[in-house]
Design a protein around this motif. Structure first.
Motif, PDB file in Angstrom:
ATOM      1  N   UNK A  11       3.453  14.198 -13.812  1.00 21.82           N
ATOM      2  CA  UNK A  11       2.462  14.813 -14.691  1.00 21.82           C
ATOM      3  C   UNK A  11       2.430  16.328 -14.505  1.00 21.82           C
ATOM      4  N   UNK A  12       2.531  16.758 -13.249  1.00 21.28           N
ATOM      5  CA  UNK A  12       2.521  18.196 -12.976  1.00 21.28           C
ATOM      6  C   UNK A  12       3.743  18.873 -13.579  1.00 21.28           C
ATOM      7  N   UNK A  13       4.895  18.207 -13.484  1.00 19.02           N
ATOM      8  CA  UNK A  13       6.132  18.776 -14.022  1.00 19.02           C
ATOM      9  C   UNK A  13       6.050  18.889 -15.538  1.00 19.02           C
ATOM     10  N   UNK A  14       5.547  17.843 -16.171  1.00 18.61           N
ATOM     11  CA  UNK A  14       5.407  17.860 -17.627  1.00 18.61           C
ATOM     12  C   UNK A  14       4.468  18.973 -18.066  1.00 18.61           C
ATOM     13  N   UNK A  15       3.391  19.140 -17.330  1.00 12.69           N
ATOM     14  CA  UNK A  15       2.419  20.204 -17.656  1.00 12.69           C
ATOM     15  C   UNK A  15       3.067  21.568 -17.562  1.00 12.69           C
ATOM     16  N   UNK A  16       3.855  21.779 -16.505  1.00 13.88           N
ATOM     17  CA  UNK A  16       4.506  23.066 -16.298  1.00 13.88           C
ATOM     18  C   UNK A  16       5.538  23.330 -17.411  1.00 13.88           C
ATOM     19  N   UNK A  17       6.279  22.267 -17.791  1.00 13.22           N
ATOM     20  CA  UNK A  17       7.287  22.434 -18.873  1.00 13.22           C
ATOM     21  C   UNK A  17       6.615  22.802 -20.187  1.00 13.22           C
ATOM     22  N   UNK A  45       0.829  -1.201   0.000  1.00  8.68           N
ATOM     23  CA  UNK A  45       0.000   0.000   0.000  1.00  8.68           C
ATOM     24  C   UNK A  45       0.865   1.253   0.000  1.00  8.68           C
ATOM     25  N   UNK A  46       1.930   1.244   0.780  1.00  3.41           N
ATOM     26  CA  UNK A  46       2.837   2.386   0.833  1.00  3.41           C
ATOM     27  C   UNK A  46       3.514   2.598  -0.525  1.00  3.41           C
ATOM     28  N   UNK A  47       3.889   1.493  -1.166  1.00  3.52           N
ATOM     29  CA  UNK A  47       4.517   1.594  -2.491  1.00  3.52           C
ATOM     30  C   UNK A  47       3.546   2.158  -3.512  1.00  3.52           C
ATOM     31  N   UNK A  48       2.293   1.713  -3.461  1.00  7.50           N
ATOM     32  CA  UNK A  48       1.284   2.232  -4.382  1.00  7.50           C
ATOM     33  C   UNK A  48       1.075   3.722  -4.174  1.00  7.50           C
ATOM     34  N   UNK A  49       1.053   4.158  -2.907  1.00  6.36           N
ATOM     35  CA  UNK A  49       0.895   5.595  -2.632  1.00  6.36           C
ATOM     36  C   UNK A  49       2.078   6.387  -3.174  1.00  6.36           C
ATOM     37  N   UNK A  50       3.279   5.844  -3.001  1.00 14.38           N
ATOM     38  CA  UNK A  50       4.477   6.523  -3.509  1.00 14.38           C
ATOM     39  C   UNK A  50       4.460   6.590  -5.037  1.00 14.38           C
ATOM     40  N   UNK A  51       4.028   5.498  -5.644  1.00 15.35           N
ATOM     41  CA  UNK A  51       3.960   5.479  -7.108  1.00 15.35           C
ATOM     42  C   UNK A  51       2.937   6.485  -7.618  1.00 15.35           C
ATOM     43  N   UNK A  52       1.797   6.546  -6.936  1.00 11.33           N
ATOM     44  CA  UNK A  52       0.772   7.509  -7.335  1.00 11.33           C
ATOM     45  C   UNK A  52       1.265   8.944  -7.147  1.00 11.33           C
ATOM     46  N   UNK A  53       1.948   9.174  -6.054  1.00 13.48           N
ATOM     47  CA  UNK A  53       2.484  10.518  -5.797  1.00 13.48           C
ATOM     48  C   UNK A  53       3.543  10.876  -6.833  1.00 13.48           C
ATOM     49  N   UNK A  54       4.440   9.904  -7.132  1.00 13.87           N
ATOM     50  CA  UNK A  54       5.480  10.153  -8.137  1.00 13.87           C
ATOM     51  C   UNK A  54       4.859  10.443  -9.493  1.00 13.87           C
ATOM     52  N   UNK A  55       3.823   9.677  -9.849  1.00 11.38           N
ATOM     53  CA  UNK A  55       3.144   9.875 -11.130  1.00 11.38           C
ATOM     54  C   UNK A  55       2.492  11.242 -11.191  1.00 11.38           C
ATOM     55  N   UNK A  56       1.887  11.636 -10.077  1.00 11.15           N
ATOM     56  CA  UNK A  56       1.234  12.948 -10.024  1.00 11.15           C
ATOM     57  C   UNK A  56       2.246  14.066 -10.177  1.00 11.15           C
ATOM     58  N   UNK A  57       3.383  13.937  -9.480  1.00 10.32           N
ATOM     59  CA  UNK A  57       4.429  14.961  -9.563  1.00 10.32           C
ATOM     60  C   UNK A  57       4.982  15.036 -10.986  1.00 10.32           C
TER      61      UNK A  57
END
Length: 233
Positions: free
Chosen positions: A223-229, A209-221
């Motif tokens: 996506x946000x970075x790509x959007x900003x670029x 569960x912790x790994x899934x949360x980290x993966x989701x957070x990493x994916x979100x970050x």
């Protein structure tokens, strides 16, 4: 051997049960099961060590009446294959260690008949434990064979070392446990193994569960970075 003797040998039966229950009470039965389990697990990688209990042991060939049933015993120099009975003359090795879980019905026999027979067989160490703390003068008694006779061993602070097993027998004040001196840990009972398994599974689930949360957070970050670029570009 005459024809009659051969016929008698063929017909001679060594029963697999003496008609008696495994143990007198739930406390006795559970302790026997726990001790056998712990010893089997401890010696699992020793191919010539056989652990059993409540198994009929015949000690005189040709006389099925000459038998007893140790609560727990360990034999060396024999294979691990399951047995229906233990015939001393076929195995060639007596048990090296016997543990009797004494009770209201058996404590007298444990201290007299079995005490004498185990010494005659060549059992190296003999332990008697009273799980009800009621029938023996001290709950844990220990003996070691010296020159064909059992000699009492000192049980200090509820502990006594088995040279044969390489373990300590410990009276915890509630039950009898087996302790490995090198680790200072008790050998696990079936219940403790199951609890450890459940805890391990729960920990694995938590980490997933912790790994899934980290993966989701990493994916979100990401996506946000790509959007900003893309926006800045």
């Amino acid at each position: 051997m005459s024809v009659g003797q051969r016929d008698l040998a063929v017909e001679l039966q060594y029963p697999e049960s003496d008609g008696k229950p495994l143990a007198e009470t739930d406390i006795h039965r559970q302790l026997i099961i726990d001790l056998i389990f712990a010893l089997e697990n401890f010696f699992r990688n020793a191919p010539d060590v056989y652990v059993s209990g409540n198994l009929l042991l015949y000690y005189e060939e040709g006389n099925p009446k000459k038998n007893l049933s140790p609560d727990v015993f360990v034999a060396r120099g024999v294979g691990k294959s399951p047995r229906r009975v233990y015939k001393l003359w076929e195995e060639g090795h007596p048990p090296e260690v016997v543990i009797e879980v004494s009770s209201r019905a058996t404590w007298g026999e444990d201290l007299q008949k079995k005490w004498m027979l185990y010494a005659q067989m060549g059992v190296k160490e003999y332990f008697i434990f009273d799980p009800e703390y009621d029938y023996l003068a001290t709950p844990l008694l220990a003996y070691r064979l010296e020159e064909g006779q059992f000699v009492p061993l000192e049980v200090k602070d509820g502990r006594v070392r088995s040279q044969v097993l390489g373990l300590e027998l410990v009276d915890t004040g509630e039950t009898l446990r087996l302790l490995e001196p090198q680790t200072g840990q008790f050998l696990l009972t079936p219940r403790e193994v199951e609890q450890a398994r459940q805890q391990a599974e729960a920990e694995v689930a938590r980490l997933r569960e912790e790994l899934e949360r980290l993966q989701q957070r990493t994916s979100s970050i990401t996506e946000q970075t790509v959007t900003e670029i893309n926006r800045d570009g």
